[in-house]
Design an enzyme around this catalytic site. Structure first.
Site, PDB file in Angstrom:
ATOM      1  N   ARG A 169      70.656  52.288  58.407  1.00  0.00           N
ATOM      2  CA  ARG A 169      71.419  52.854  59.517  1.00  0.00           C
ATOM      3  C   ARG A 169      70.625  53.915  60.283  1.00  0.00           C
ATOM      4  O   ARG A 169      70.756  54.039  61.501  1.00  0.00           O
ATOM      5  CB  ARG A 169      72.704  53.475  58.962  1.00  0.00           C
ATOM      6  CG  ARG A 169      73.561  54.246  59.946  1.00  0.00           C
ATOM      7  CD  ARG A 169      74.342  53.364  60.867  1.00  0.00           C
ATOM      8  NE  ARG A 169      75.193  52.416  60.159  1.00  0.00           N
ATOM      9  CZ  ARG A 169      76.194  51.749  60.750  1.00  0.00           C
ATOM     10  NH1 ARG A 169      76.456  51.929  62.034  1.00  0.00           N
ATOM     11  NH2 ARG A 169      76.917  50.883  60.058  1.00  0.00           N
ATOM     12  N   HIS A 407      78.211  52.083  55.137  1.00  0.00           N
ATOM     13  CA  HIS A 407      77.839  52.397  56.520  1.00  0.00           C
ATOM     14  C   HIS A 407      76.357  52.743  56.592  1.00  0.00           C
ATOM     15  O   HIS A 407      75.635  52.295  57.493  1.00  0.00           O
ATOM     16  CB  HIS A 407      78.700  53.552  57.039  1.00  0.00           C
ATOM     17  CG  HIS A 407      78.777  53.657  58.528  1.00  0.00           C
ATOM     18  ND1 HIS A 407      77.886  54.414  59.266  1.00  0.00           N
ATOM     19  CD2 HIS A 407      79.631  53.114  59.433  1.00  0.00           C
ATOM     20  CE1 HIS A 407      78.205  54.335  60.550  1.00  0.00           C
ATOM     21  NE2 HIS A 407      79.263  53.546  60.686  1.00  0.00           N
ATOM     22  N   CYS A 408      75.880  53.535  55.634  1.00  0.00           N
ATOM     23  CA  CYS A 408      74.471  53.945  55.620  1.00  0.00           C
ATOM     24  C   CYS A 408      73.530  52.769  55.364  1.00  0.00           C
ATOM     25  O   CYS A 408      72.413  52.739  55.888  1.00  0.00           O
ATOM     26  CB  CYS A 408      74.240  55.002  54.546  1.00  0.00           C
ATOM     27  SG  CYS A 408      75.101  56.550  54.815  1.00  0.00           S
ATOM     28  N   MET A 409      73.959  51.807  54.552  1.00  0.00           N
ATOM     29  CA  MET A 409      73.082  50.708  54.144  1.00  0.00           C
ATOM     30  C   MET A 409      73.028  49.567  55.152  1.00  0.00           C
ATOM     31  O   MET A 409      72.394  48.547  54.883  1.00  0.00           O
ATOM     32  CB  MET A 409      73.524  50.158  52.785  1.00  0.00           C
ATOM     33  CG  MET A 409      73.268  51.100  51.628  1.00  0.00           C
ATOM     34  SD  MET A 409      73.561  50.336  50.015  1.00  0.00           S
ATOM     35  CE  MET A 409      75.346  50.128  50.051  1.00  0.00           C
TER      36      MET A 409
END
Length: 420
Positions: A169, A407-409
C-alpha cells in the site's frame, strides 16, 4: 481467460475505497523476512521475527480469498521477475540501486557483475531479499569484500533486505486515474519505490499506460515524505491524506497541487494525527467498511483535526482552510452524506488498545459491505457483522508483526467508483 484479458485491458485507476476491487498488487513473504532477526527487526520496522513458512501460508490464503471474490491479484516478485527480464528494466534498476553511496565505490562493478549474472527470477528475489557479504561470491568480491567482512561481519548488507514490501500500500498509491511514486519516511524502505516504479515503467502490462501524478524515486525529496497508508481516494473528487508519523505536510501540499493542476481531484482533506508507532498511518485508525460505514479507533480519530486544500488562483495553486466539524462529519459532508455509520473498535480501554496494535481498524473492501479483516480481532469483527458487514477473516498472527493488516498489504490498481 476471457475475463482475465478483459481485466488486463481495463484502465488503471482507483475511484473509491469501497467499490468493487478489480486489480491489486501484493508482495508475498519471502527471503527478506528470513533476514529478520531479534537484533535487526527494529531497524527493519518489524516488532518481532516472523515464522516465515506460516506467513507465506497465511498470505497465500489471503490472496486466494481475494481471487474467490473476483479480484485480479498480481504478485510483486512475479512482476519484478518479468520486469528484469527486459534489458532496459534490468539496467534502470541496477543503475539506480547499485550505487557508491549504497554499495561502496570498491564494490559497485563487482556487485553489478554478480547481479547481471543472475536469472530474472533470482535477480527479483535478490532485489527484494537483499545481498549480504555472506551471499556475495568470493570470486566477485576481491580485497574490498574482505575488508567489509572483517570490519562489519557476515551480516553486512550490500543491498538491504526489504521486508516491508509485504505492505505494498505504501510504496505507490493510485488516486483516481493516476499514481504517486512515494518517498518513504524510514531509511529501511527507501529502496522500495525504485522496484515498484520499474514495474510501472517497463513491465508490459503497465509500460506507457500509467499516469504519474507526483514523485520520482531517483531523486531525494528531502522532508517531503508520502506513504500510501495515509492516502484514500474516497470519491466525488475527494482525497483523504493523513498528516502522520510518516507523511509530511511538505509532501501533502505538493501532491494536492499536482492533483489540482492536472484536474485529478477537487479537494484534499488533511487528517492531522499524532505521530505514534501504533497509529503510523491514517489507515491504521480509520478505514471504510461500506459506502456509508467506517471503522475507526476512537482514541485517535476523535482527536483528528481536519484541514482542506482546494484549488486556488495563486502561485501555489491551492489554498488551505481548517474544517470546523469533526473529522468523520467532514468526510460524510464531502461525500454528500448526512452522516456516516460508525463502528468503533470495541471493548474497554485495554481491548481497544490491543485491537489497535493488532491492526483491528485496518480493513480492505472487496466490494461495498464486504471486507477482509484479521481473525484475531473477534470483538470488532462481531460489531461489524452486527452492522451488516460481511467480514472475511484472514490469519494475522505472523503477517501483522510489521503493524499492518489487509489494507496495508494491498495496493489497489483498479477499483470501481461508488455512486454517492
Amino acid at each position: 481467460m476471457a475475463k482475465q484479458a478483459s481485466e488486463s485491458n481495463r484502465a488503471f485507476g482507483v475511484h473509491s475505497e469501497v467499490g468493487q476491487l478489480r486489480k491489486v498488487m501484493v508482495c508475498s513473504p519471502g527471503r527478506a523476512h528470513q533476514r529478520l532477526t531479534p537484533s535487526n527487526c527494529d531497524t527493519l520496522l518489524f516488532d518481532d521475527v516472523l515464522w516465515v513458512e506460516n506467513a507465506k501460508r497465511d498470505h497465500f490464503d489471503f490472496v486466494q480469498k481475494m481471487r474467490d471474490r473476483g479480484v485480479d491479484v498480481v504478485e510483486m516478485h512475479n512482476l519484478l521477475t518479468e520486469t528484469v527480464a527486459i534489458p532496459e528494466g534490468r539496467k534502470w534498476i541496477l543503475d539506480n540501486q547499485v550505487v557508491p553511496d549504497q554499495v561502496g565505490l570498491g564494490l559497485v562493478d563487482e556487485l553489478r557483475g554478480y547481479l547481471e549474472s543472475l536469472t530474472p527470477r533470482d535477480l527479483a528475489e535478490t532485489l527484494i531479499g537483499g545481498v549480504s557479504t555472506h551471499d556475495f561470491p568470493d570470486a566477485h568480491g576481491g580485497e574490498m569484500l574482505k575488508l567489509v567482512r572483517e570490519a562489519a561481519g557476515m551480516t553486512e548488507y550490500l543491498l538491504p533486505p526489504l521486508p516491508n514490501t509485504l505492505y505494498t500500500r505504501d510504496t505507490t498509491c493510485w488516486i483516481y486515474g493516476g499514481v504517486t511514486l512515494n518517498s518513504l519516511y524510514w531509511p529501511a524502505r527507501h529502496e522500495e519505490p525504485i522496484l515498484a516504479t520499474a514495474i510501472y515503467k517497463f513491465h508490459p502490462d503497465f509500460a506507457g499506460k500509467v499516469n504519474v501524478w507526483w514523485g520520482d524515486p531517483t531523486r531525494d525529496h528531502g522532508l517531503a515524505t508520502l506513504e500510501g497508508g495515509d492516502v484514500m481516494p474516497i470519491g466525488k473528487g475527494n482525497v483523504l491524506i493523513g498528516l502522520s508519523e510518516r507523511t509530511s505536510r511538505q509532501a501533502i501540499s505538493q501532491v494536492a497541487a499536482a492533483l489540482f493542476k492536472k484536474k485529478a481531484a477537487e479537494r484534499v482533506i488533511v487528517a492531522a494525527m499524532p505521530k505514534l508507532r501504533a497509529a503510523m498511518h491514517l489507515d491504521t485508525v480509520f478505514t471504510f467498511a461500506d459506502r456509508d460505514c467506517v471503522l475507526l479507533y476512537p482514541d485517535i480519530v476523535n482527536n483528528i483535526a481536519a484541514f482542506s486544500y482546494r484549488p486556488a488562483d495563486n502561485s501555489a495553486g491551492l489554498e488551505l482552510r481548517k474544517d470546523e466539524k469533526p473529522f468523520v462529519d467532514v468526510v460524510a459532508e464531502a461525500l454528500g452524506l448526512k452522516k456516516l455509520r460508525v463502528v468503533e473498535t470495541g471493548g474497554n480501554a485495554y481491548m481497544r488498545e490491543r485491537t489497535q496494535w493488532d491492526s483491528g481498524a485496518n480493513l480492505v473492501c472487496a466490494s461495498p459491505g464486504v471486507v477482509f479483516a484479521y481473525d484475531r480481532n473477534t470483538y470488532t469483527n462481531t460489531l461489524l457483522r452486527k452492522e451488516g458487514i460481511e467480514v472475511i477473516t484472514i490469519v494475522g498472527a505472523e503477517l501483522g508483526r510489521g503493524r499492518g493488516g489487509g489494507h496495508c498489504m494491498t495496493c489497489p490498481i483498479t477499483r470501481d467508483a461508488v455512486d454517492y
